[in-house]
Design an enzyme around this catalytic site. Structure first.
Site, PDB file in Angstrom:
ATOM      1  N   LYS A  88      20.113   0.894 -64.646  1.00 61.13           N
ATOM      2  CA  LYS A  88      20.734   1.832 -65.575  1.00 61.13           C
ATOM      3  C   LYS A  88      21.918   1.165 -66.275  1.00 61.13           C
ATOM      4  CE  LYS A  88      21.473   6.242 -64.674  1.00 61.13           C
ATOM      5  NZ  LYS A  88      21.885   7.469 -63.937  1.00 61.13           N
ATOM      6  N   ILE A  89      21.925   1.276 -67.589  1.00 61.64           N
ATOM      7  CA  ILE A  89      23.026   0.753 -68.400  1.00 61.64           C
ATOM      8  C   ILE A  89      23.413   1.830 -69.397  1.00 61.64           C
ATOM      9  CG2 ILE A  89      23.692  -0.973 -70.106  1.00 61.64           C
ATOM     10  CD1 ILE A  89      21.824  -2.929 -68.697  1.00 61.64           C
TER      11      ILE A  89
END
Length: 220
Positions: A88-89
């Protein structure tokens, strides 16, 4: 539609796997903090729950990292822990370059904290495996969310992007249904959202009375 659980509590995830056959897990630093365990301990324990399956676990890069140089090395280290991990970014401008670089290494990215269809479009163009539009916060602030999801689904389908759409920050079963009607691939929510959505509208006492009445009348 796939159901993901938004949690980092191992016991809760195990329950959801058994009761709802959830298709994946999304975590974030707040969830990890609630678990009361160190970050690496938690994500490794969750990984064991889905080992040998195609269920994905979204694990977030340190949200304080804001540059390509900070995000890429940590993403690589996290991805190496489990083949089930999707990194996740948060959706900030440097993230798009990060997504592209990681995709070239076959590291899957969930571009999260998306609040506009334009953000989703650029994340898909960059090669994001998932995009996570947040609807709970938008709706809580009086913004319309059905059209938001419809736009992202239409854009994805119009241009044949392979990205899957995770509708995130889902607060109730109405939002689950709206997402399903719009054609989103996945929703992610807390366990209580799924439990509330399938509960019988009557009390347990009312259900028992109904069953008793049925038992007495079904053969008359």
């Amino acid at each position: 539609m796939k159901f993901f659980l938004d949690s980092a509590i191992v016991e809760e995830i195990q329950y959801a796997l058994d009761a709802f056959d959830i298709d994946g897990v999304t975590t974030n630093p707040r969830h990890v903090q609630v678990s009361g365990k160190p970050f690496l301990t938690v994500i490794r324990e969750i990984a064991k729950l889905v080992e040998g399956t195609d269920k994905t676990i979204s694990v977030e890069v340190n949200p304080h990292y804001m540059t390509y140089e900070e995000m890429v090395p940590e993403a690589e280290k996290l991805a190496a822990i489990s083949p089930n991990f999707v990194i996740k970014i948060q959706c900030i401008e440097p993230a798009f370059k990060v997504i592209e670089a990681l995709a070239k290494q076959d590291i899957r990215v969930n571009c999260t904290l998306i609040f506009s269809a334009m953000q989703a479009l650029q994340a898909m163009r960059s090669g994001a495996y998932y995009v996570s539009p947040f609807i709970g916060w938008k709706e809580a602030n009086g913004e319309e969310t059905r059209g938001f999801i419809n736009d992202i689904v239409a854009i994805r389908d119009n241009y044949g992007f392979s990205t899957e759409i995770i509708v995130a920050a889902v607060r109730n079963s109405r939002q689950v249904i709206d997402s399903a009607v719009a054609g989103a691939d996945i929703v992610t929510a807390g366990l209580e959202v799924y439990q509330d959505g399938v509960h019988h509208p009557y009390t347990q006492e009312g259900i028992q009375k109904f069953i008793s009445f049925w038992d007495q009348t079904q053969y008359e």
